[in-house]
Write an enzyme that holds these catalytic residues in place. Structure first.
Site, mmCIF file in Angstrom:
data_model
loop_
_atom_site.group_PDB
_atom_site.id
_atom_site.type_symbol
_atom_site.label_atom_id
_atom_site.label_comp_id
_atom_site.label_asym_id
_atom_site.label_seq_id
_atom_site.Cartn_x
_atom_site.Cartn_y
_atom_site.Cartn_z
ATOM 1 N N ASN A 257 149.210 105.735 41.740
ATOM 2 C CA ASN A 257 147.829 105.346 41.438
ATOM 3 C C ASN A 257 147.057 104.893 42.679
ATOM 4 O O ASN A 257 147.572 104.876 43.797
ATOM 5 C CB ASN A 257 147.811 104.261 40.352
ATOM 6 C CG ASN A 257 148.528 102.995 40.791
ATOM 7 O OD1 ASN A 257 148.577 102.658 41.976
ATOM 8 N ND2 ASN A 257 149.095 102.265 39.836
ATOM 9 N N ILE A 258 145.806 104.495 42.461
ATOM 10 C CA ILE A 258 144.904 104.154 43.569
ATOM 11 C C ILE A 258 145.401 102.963 44.373
ATOM 12 O O ILE A 258 145.139 102.872 45.573
ATOM 13 C CB ILE A 258 143.474 103.889 43.060
ATOM 14 C CG1 ILE A 258 143.430 102.693 42.100
ATOM 15 C CG2 ILE A 258 142.890 105.137 42.402
ATOM 16 C CD1 ILE A 258 142.022 102.247 41.735
ATOM 17 N N CYS B 93 144.983 112.739 34.653
ATOM 18 C CA CYS B 93 145.719 111.539 35.073
ATOM 19 C C CYS B 93 145.395 110.478 34.030
ATOM 20 O O CYS B 93 145.648 110.692 32.845
ATOM 21 C CB CYS B 93 145.352 111.130 36.493
ATOM 22 S SG CYS B 93 143.582 111.098 36.861
ATOM 23 N N SER B 94 144.848 109.351 34.419
ATOM 24 C CA SER B 94 144.441 108.352 33.434
ATOM 25 C C SER B 94 143.007 108.613 32.976
ATOM 26 O O SER B 94 142.764 108.928 31.823
ATOM 27 C CB SER B 94 144.575 106.937 34.014
ATOM 28 O OG SER B 94 145.926 106.649 34.331
ATOM 29 N N ARG C 189 135.153 103.605 45.029
ATOM 30 C CA ARG C 189 136.315 103.861 45.885
ATOM 31 C C ARG C 189 136.021 103.565 47.355
ATOM 32 O O ARG C 189 136.906 103.149 48.100
ATOM 33 C CB ARG C 189 136.768 105.320 45.738
ATOM 34 C CG ARG C 189 137.242 105.694 44.338
ATOM 35 C CD ARG C 189 138.549 105.006 43.973
ATOM 36 N NE ARG C 189 138.958 105.332 42.613
ATOM 37 C CZ ARG C 189 138.847 104.522 41.579
ATOM 38 N NH1 ARG C 189 138.338 103.302 41.746
ATOM 39 N NH2 ARG C 189 139.248 104.881 40.377
#
Length: 602
Positions: free
Chosen positions: A313-314, A375-376, A421
């Site tokens: 994940n991020i 993904c999510s 981001r």
């Protein structure tokens, strides 16, 4: 001495040319002493400082601050500027030292940048000099906290090409042969009411009505339903994208979602299965059930084949880049370089992204199945995988124009949260939403250009320029989080696109070895042994480690410069003797022969 342009790949030459033209038109005087100036850029303050250069030691200079950049000139030499840093690149500003500090150059400012640099300035303790500079930098590096506009909204640059016109979704889908008898263009999201992070225009199965889409949206995270990204020109297998299903711990089901995925599967008659690639590690997907998410289980989706791609994940990616920063700036420790690089896991993450994209691309290229990627929430890892797979499959996206369209379509219009981001204009440097997702994608593209040096029309400078302006806030291209927000802010009317800069100066960003092969599918080798740390990006600020340009590319550029010089001399000769060239019935042999040669491609 640290330079403002640590590699050949830098947009500043273009910028200087733009400013030279502005000065000639009488709009803005040459600011050679106080620094360069873009149209719309205004001076705020300047101060004498000592720049603590990590490579050559302290440099006494004058720091100029505008509403766009900080700019440092040496007071000891008359060389090129030492620093030229857009304020949007700044992540954090800290005061170093206090009133009792006695060490040499121990009192001043420490600036952390998003492009892996750290800048340190020593200031005099008297006269509130540090406080004044700190306040000015903070206000203009983080304007959102002070109700000030980002520079993109006051930038008055003019280019001969309008970069906002590069992407038209209808034209791009038409290029792919859409709509057809299996797929239609839907305007159900025209007002962004179905999904506020999706584009207004979506391509969906012909047999699915808009009411079907609305029901499916209630079972997908953030209402991000499965929609088409790309379709194979021959076998018509498709790449779809979406977010996770809202299964939850109770194993909730949606007949509408299940039927919709069956409709997608049936658009490709060559297979009885729909392949679903979940970008997450399997354990993470299971854990997401606790927060209402989940994945497509076999019981509910018997005609789907689910695989997890183990991409983290991020938060993991943010920590990995932090470790890269630690080993590349300011100094590289040669003795433990390989072990230090391995400890960052950065290349391992690049490998997993490329491997996952190859699986997507190969499944579609073989015609064995259409593919659904998620993904999510479907705006980070999903975008990485779809764009990389599309680059591998479709040679159009490997052209300069095609790559710009790819980024506009899969990243910008489909709601990658650039503002969150990157943190444009936001001083909360510790925000957990920040992550180098787009940087990873560009790194993967660079890895592919290294392995396939003739397959891409653009060069390394093109990729570096995109990343530089990802942070700079000079252009509107990467601002805000979704298409709906950009429409509300009228970004295309109020800001300039980065593609305007690039497409007005294509020669600087063109790969001289490019050979167009639109139908060629390329699969990079993903073993870590074949992947490299991108030195010309991550370590470009270190003058001791900078890579040299490729000798063939350097020779090509020299020949281009020589050609331009001959053309200029020919034009001067023609202007100097217009009568002789016009009146003579037989043109001089020199000019008759030289002109055609000038069009020869070196």
């Amino acid at each position: 001495m640290a330079s403002s342009s640590a590699s050949d790949c830098d947009a500043h030459p273009v910028e200087r040319e733009s400013m030279r033209k502005v000065s000639q038109d009488g709009v803005r005087q040459d600011m050679s002493k106080s620094g360069p100036r873009l149209p719309g850029e205004s001076a705020i303050t300047d101060k004498e400082v000592i720049y603590i250069c990590p490579f050559s030691g302290p440099v006494k200079g004058r720091l100029y601050i505008t509403n766009y950049r900080l700019y440092l000139r040496s007071l000891e030499t008359d060389l090129a500027p030492i620093l030229d840093v857009p304020l949007g690149v700044i992540s954090r500003i800290e005061k170093m030292g206090g009133v009792t500090s006695r060490g040499e150059n121990s009192y001043g400012l420490d600036i952390t940048c998003k492009d892996l640099r750290n800048l340190r300035f020593a200031l005099k303790q008297e006269g509130h000099s540090r406080r004044d500079i700190f306040d000015v930098l903070t206000r203009h590096a983080f304007p959102l906290a002070y109700n000030l506009p980002l520079f993109a909204f006051v930038n008055e640059e003019k280019f001969k090409v309008d970069g906002w016109a590069i992407y038209n979704p209808v034209e791009e889908y038409r290029r792919q042969g859409l709509p057809d008898r299996h797929w239609r263009i839907s305007f159900v999201n025209q007002r962004y009411e179905l999904c506020d992070t999706y584009p207004a225009l979506l391509v969906v199965p012909y047999r699915a009505s808009d009411d079907d889409l609305r029901r499916v949206a209630t079972f997908r995270s953030r209402n991000r339903i499965p929609v088409l990204s790309w379709i194979h020109p021959e076998n018509r297998a498709a790449i779809m994208r979406c977010s996770q299903p809202l299964v939850g711990v109770g194993g909730k089901r949606s007949r509408d979602d299940e039927r919709y995925l069956d409709i997608i599967r049936e658009t490709n008659k060559q297979t009885s299965k729909l392949t679903i690639y979940d970008a997450r590690p399997g354990v993470n997907a299971v854990a997401n059930k606790a927060t209402g998410g989940g994945y497509e289980g076999e019981d509910a989706y018997p005609h789907a084949e689910l695989s997890f791609l183990d991409i983290h994940n991020i938060h993991v990616m943010r920590e990995s880049l932090r470790r890269v920063r630690d080993i590349v700036y300011p100094h590289v420790e040669e003795a433990h370089w390989l072990s230090s690089l391995e400890s960052t896991h950065w290349l391992e993450h690049i490998k997993l992204l490329l491997t996952g994209a190859i699986r997507v691309a190969d499944k579609v290229a073989s015609g064995l199945s259409s593919v659904l990627v998620h993904c999510s929430d479907g705006w980070d890892r999903t975008a990485q995988l779809t764009t990389l797979a599309m680059l591998m499959l479709d040679g159009f996206y490997r052209s300069i124009e095609g790559f710009e369209i790819l980024v506009q379509k899969e990243w910008i219009s489909f709601g990658h949260k650039f503002s969150s981001r990157i943190g444009h204009g936001d001083k909360n440097h510790a925000d957990a939403d920040r992550s180098p997702i787009f940087l990873q994608f560009i790194d993967c593209v660079w890895q592919m250009t290294k392995q396939f040096p003739t397959a891409f029309e653009f060069n390394e400078c093109f990729l570096v320029a995109i990343l530089d302006h990802l942070y700079s806030c000079r252009f509107g291209t990467f601002l805000l989080n979704c298409e709906a927000a950009r429409e509300r802010q009228r970004l295309a009317e109020r800001t300039v696109s980065v593609w305007s800069l690039i497409n007005s100066n294509k020669d600087e960003f063109t790969n001289p070895f490019y050979a167009r092969e639109s139908n060629r599918v390329i699969y990079p080798v993903t073993s870590v042994r074949h992947l490299e740390l991108w030195v010309n990006y991550y370590i470009r600020w270190n003058p001791r480690i900078r890579q040299q340009p490729h000798p063939m590319e350097q020779r090509y550029n020299e020949l281009l410069a020589l050609r331009d010089d001959y053309i200029k001399k020919l034009e001067e000769l023609q202007l100097a003797t217009p009568t002789k060239l016009t009146d003579s019935s037989t043109p001089p042999s020199g000019s008759a022969q030289i002109a055609p040669r000038m069009q020869t491609h070196f």
